[in-house]
Every structure is written in C-alpha cells, then in structure tokens.
Scaffold this active site. Structure first.
Site, PDB file in Angstrom:
ATOM      1  CD  GLU A   1      58.698  44.105  59.016  1.00  0.00           C
ATOM      2  OE1 GLU A   1      58.981  43.803  60.199  1.00  0.00           O
ATOM      3  OE2 GLU A   1      57.808  44.923  58.738  1.00  0.00           O
TER       4      GLU A   1
ATOM      5  CB  CYS B   1      64.334  37.705  61.584  1.00  0.00           C
ATOM      6  SG  CYS B   1      62.808  37.209  60.793  1.00  0.00           S
TER       7      CYS B   1
END
Ligand SMILES: NC(=O)c1ccc[n+]([C@@H]2O[C@H](COP(=O)([O-])OP(=O)(O)OC[C@H]3O[C@@H](n4cnc5c(N)ncnc54)[C@H](O)[C@@H]3O)[C@@H](O)[C@H]2O)c1
Ligand SMILES: N[C@@H](CCC=O)C(=O)O
Length: 542
Positions: free
Chosen positions: A293, A327
C-alpha cells in the site's frame, strides 16, 4: 480438543477524549515525561534476543524538538539480517504446528494489553517519536492497532471456514497452509498501527516474519515488540531488524525462501522492492506474494450544492491533521466558483488559526512537526516553488521554521492550471492545492481530475444534489480505493472501511480485511473418495 471454535466478536475500540482533567490525559502526560526522559537502546529482536544492530548508529529524535534524542538504533548489517532469516526459518515448523486459536489468542491478548496497561506507553511513544497530537495518536497507536489485532482474528477465522462442496461418496476439503518460507514486513513512519499490523497479519496465518520498521517510528515499534512478547509471541516468529533497510534488500529479498513482502510506504520504495524480486525471480522456491500500500494524491471534489461548513471541515481535517502526513490526506480540492467565493476567506482564516507546536508539551495543539529534515526540505521546496510561480496564489500558510522542530505551516495554494504539480505530486505534508472551476463545468472537471495524478487511493465528494453525487461516484469509480460521500477522505476504521488503493497507490489488498489475510495462506485442496472405483471401464464402453 479438536473443537471448531468461534472467536470473540470484535467491536471497534472506543476513542478516549483526553479532555483536561481526565484520567487518560494524566496517564499519558506521565508516560511522555518518563519516555522523554530516557535514552532508549532501540534494539533489534532476533530469535527472541534483544541486541543492537552492527551498523552505523542513528539517533531517533523528537520531530518538534529535534535536539532531543529519544534513543539510538544501529543499522542492521547483512549478518544481522542473515541471523533474522535463520531465526524465522527455525521458528517456522513449531509456529505453523500451533492451532489457529493458539496463534489468535496471542493477538487477542496483545489487543487487551494495548487497550489497558500499554495504551499510554504506545501513545506517548507515538506523540514523542512521530509528533502526533494526542488525538491523532489515540486513533492510531491505540484504537486502530487494537482493532487490527481483534478484527484480523475474526477475519482469519472466516478464511479458514471457506470450504468446498462434496458430491456423494466424496469429502472435499480446503486446507489453509502458511506460505512456504518467511515474510518480510517493511513499515512506514506515519502509522504505529500499520507498523504493528504488517508483521502480525502474516504471523496470525502461521507465517514467520522479518519486520523492518521505519527508523523514525522506531520508538513506538520498540514498545510494540514488547507488547507482543508479553502477549506470549514465541521467539523467532517476528524478528525485528532496525535501520534503513539496505541489508534487508541485500539479504532477505533475494533469499530463495522469501515467501512474501508486506509493505506500506512510498510508491518508489515499493517499486524498488518489486524490481528486486523480479530480478531474482528464477531463484525462489515459490512466487513471493507482493502486497504493498503506497502513495496518494487524494482529492476532495465539491459540487455547487455542497454544504459550506461540511466542505470547510472536510478540507481542514482531511488536509492538515497529522501535518498532512497520511497517505489518505486531502492534497487537492476542486471547488465551484460560486461556493469558493462564499467560503474562501473564512476557510483560510481557519487554516491560519490552526495551532501547531510541541505536541508532547502542549496536548491541546492541533498539529505537530513534520517527521524529519528530508520531509521539511521537500515541503519547503514545494512552497518556495509555489511562491515563485505566477500561476499559483498562496492563500494561507507558506511559512516554515526548522530552528527547533521541523515545522511547516498548513498551506493553501490556488491555481487556475489543473495540470500543475500541486494537483499531481504527493508532497506528503500540510500542503493543499485548490482548483476553482466554473459551476457549469462540473462534468468536465471530473473528467480532467480523474486521471491527472497517477494514484488512486482516497477521495471525497461533498454535495447535497444526489445526481451530482451519483455522477462523481460513477466517473471516479477507478480513481480511489476508498471513496467518501460528504466526509473527509481520511480516518478509515478497521472493519468499517477496509483500506487501500489501486493504480500507483498499491495492490489494494485492503489492510485489516479478509482480502489481506488470504494473501498469507497457500491453499491445498484435498479430495477423499470413500468408495473408489475398482474398474477403469466407463458404462459407455459397453
Ligand atoms: N496506502 C497506504 O495504506 C499508506 C499508508 C501509510 C503510508 N503510505 C505511504 O508511505 C509514504 C510515507 O512513508 P515513508 O516515508 O515511511 O515511506 P518510505 O518508502 O520512505 O519508507 C517505508 C519503509 O521502507 C523502508 N525502505 C526504504 N528504502 C528501502 C530499501 N531500499 N530496502 C528496504 N527497505 C527500505 C523504510 O526504511 C521504511 O521502513 C507515503 O508515500 C505514503 O503515502 C501509504
Ligand atoms: N488508514 C488511514 C491512512 C493510512 C495512511 O497513512 C486513513 O484512512 O486515514
């Protein structure tokens, strides 16, 4: 004793408030004082033994007070990583021989320890080492990590119960074996919960692991390892190696027994890891599972029908909580001209008023410092470029100061050019790009912003008109792995919004979900025939 058990039904850990005068605030303050007053030896843990790495020393400091050293780690050398690989391989047979319930019990105990006696310690470590405000630490190093540990036990159980059908005279079974080899977990600085989840999810499914945390998250990682030990994790199941990861790349990645990589961090680092595996592909026992990720350029799209207060709040919280170092943080916004005219000044005033400071001393601060000198330099360069560009207006913030801590003021940039790098580049800091579009051009705006950045992690639509919401959901279907309607694009909760993105944002295996845990098992189909045929001829042969 072979009963098929139910695991405890998980529920999300309640978020404590840390209001002035509360017990949790007093406990946290005491731990901040205690940990901040020590100089920790940030050791590796290999085969259950704690020792310092053999390489160059690295001081771990408080980002908001960078002269204050919290502890020292040493880079792991190639020999250290070889020892970690050996320990993981040695521990594997006994670990996979334990029942799922025995492994699960260790994580459930770790969750209870973190919910109770260790909560203040891990939160204090996250406040001090990563400069999170108390509220941001609580939702990360307490609640999200507790949730990962409790929910994964339930999700893993669901994986094991997936069984095929059987025709008469036959019994078909699906066996869930761990991967053959070891898993490497490499974790980012920004979430203590992610750091704790990435090594433990493969371990729950029966794998042994080499865990390489980020040096700037090492204080919280150090205490996470202590919690797992107290919960009963046997030696060698998770082997923590410290430092920059070079030795992991040299030794563990090309090893024939590398069975998987569980990564969260930047797109560039993940591509380096993937490339290394590609270069070594002929040498592995099995194809390594690659789960990563990575970065984002997360958006907030506002429609003329948006509630102005909802939009302002989504932007302030979405872009600037934890200094924009999520993020998922909103880093580009698309606002219709009619609405921008109404909210711009008030929004910019709110941004200017955000409090920023030493989050370990002032528990009321909204923001702390960015993580390190490299991040500070990157954000400073981005702001200076914007200040010098004719096409960009700096509407709020624009200041920075690294004399005591790595402080970057929350900054709002407006540009009429929707292809500018403020709409395409992940700065990973408190910098929000705003593009103002003509109200009549809603559809054209959606088409332009859909593919302008390489990422597809999170995004939000703020609107009250249902047709506008439906249009955004449809046109932006592939632009975000986590899509929010009338909310900020951050703050996914385990079990409620499984998290992850596609395109350059990662493999989208959704941390804290059944889809992630499936990547850490290697299935075997077993067919048993109770009355096997004894003649090869079929009826049609006469
Ligand atoms: N999508 C998500 O779920 C998610 C979550 C958190 C952070 N992130 C992303 O993470 C990034 C910020 O985190 P970061 O600065 O820690 O990322 P990073 O890529 O710099 O570092 C991540 C980890 O990789 C290690 N590493 C770096 N180079 C290595 C190498 N050559 N070999 C082995 N290990 C190596 C680092 O030491 C660290 O442990 C941002 O891009 C952010 O978007 C994504
Ligand atoms: N899961 C977190 C982001 C993790 C990345 O940094 C969120 O939803 O805000």
């Amino acid at each position: 004793m072979d009963a098929v058990t139910n695991v405890p039904v998980p529920a999300n850990e309640p978020v404590k408030t840390y209001a002035p005068g509360s017990g949790e605030r007093a406990a946290l303050e005491a731990k901040i004082k205690e940990i901040g007053g020590e100089q920790l030896d940030l050791t590796m843990t290999i085969g259950g033994e704690s020792r310092l790495g053999g390489g160059a020393p690295v001081d771990v400091v408080e980002p908001h007070n960078h002269r204050h050293v919290l502890g020292q780690l040493k880079n792991a050398t190639d020999d250290d990583v070889r020892a970690a690989v050996d320990a993981a391989r040695e521990a594997a047979p006994a670990w996979r021989a334990l029942s799922y319930d025995d492994r699960a019990a260790i994580l459930l105990k770790a969750a209870d320890l973190l919910s109770g006696p260790w909560r203040a310690t891990l939160n204090a470590a996250t406040v001090l080492g990563q400069s999170k405000s108390v509220q941001q630490a609580e939702i990360d190093s307490a609640c999200e990590l507790i949730d990962f540990w409790r929910f994964n036990v339930d999700f893993g159980r669901q994986v094991l119960t997936q069984q095929p059908t059987s025709s008469p005279g036959v019994w078909n079974q699906m066996e869930y074996r761990p991967l053959e080899g070891f898993v490497v977990a490499i974790t980012p600085f920004n979430f203590s919960a992610i750091a704790g989840n990435l090594p433990t999810a493969p371990a729950l499914m029966g794998n042994t692991v080499i865990w390489k945390p980020s040096p700037t998250q090492q204080v919280a990682a150090h205490f996470t390892m202590r919690i797992l030990e107290e919960a009963g994790l046997p030696p060698g199941v998770i082997n923590l190696v410290t430092g920059d990861g070079q030795a992991v790349s040299n030794v563990a990645l090309p090893h024939p027994d590398l069975a998987g990589i569980h990564f969260t961090g930047s797109t560039g680092t993940f591509q380096h890891l993937w490339r290394t595996v590609g270069e070594n592909i002929a040498g592995y026992r099995s194809y390594p599972r690659l789960v990563g990720e990575t970065g984002g350029k997360d958006f907030v799209v506002a429609h003329p029908s948006a509630d102005p207060a909802v939009l302002k709040t989504a932007l302030v919280r979405g872009a600037f909580e934890y200094q924009g170092q999520k993020c998922s943080a909103a880093s580009r916004a698309y606002v219709p001209r009619s609405l921008w005219g109404r909210i711009r000044d008030e929004f910019c005033d709110e941004v200017e008023a955000l409090t920023m400071g030493n989050v370990a001393e002032d528990l009321s601060a909204f923001m702390g410092a960015v993580i390190d000198e490299r991040a500070f330099a990157k954000h400073k360069a981005a702001i200076e470029r914007a200040q010098a560009a004719d096409s960009i207006k700096v509407l709020a913030g624009g200041g920075f100061d690294d004399s005591e801590g790595y402080f970057v003021r929350p900054t709002v940039l407006e540009s009429a050019d929707p292809t500018d790098e403020i709409f395409t580049t992940e700065y990973f800091g408190p910098i929000l790009g705003v593009h103002v579009y003509d109200d009549a051009n809603y559809d054209a705006m959606l088409d332009q912003m859909e593919g302008i950045a390489q990422y597809a992690l999170t995004g939000a639509i703020i609107a009250q008109d249902r047709r506008a919401i439906a249009a955004a959901a449809e046109r932006l279907r592939f632009a975000a792995g986590n899509f929010y309607i009338n909310d900020k694009p951050t703050g996914a909760v385990v079990g409620q919004q499984p998290f992850g993105g596609a395109r350059a944002s990662g493999t989208n295996d959704k941390a804290g979900s059944i889809f992630n845990l499936i990547r850490w098992v290697n299935t075997r189909s077993i067919k048993e025939t109770f009355a096997p045929p004894t003649d090869y001829r079929y009826p049609h042969m006469g």
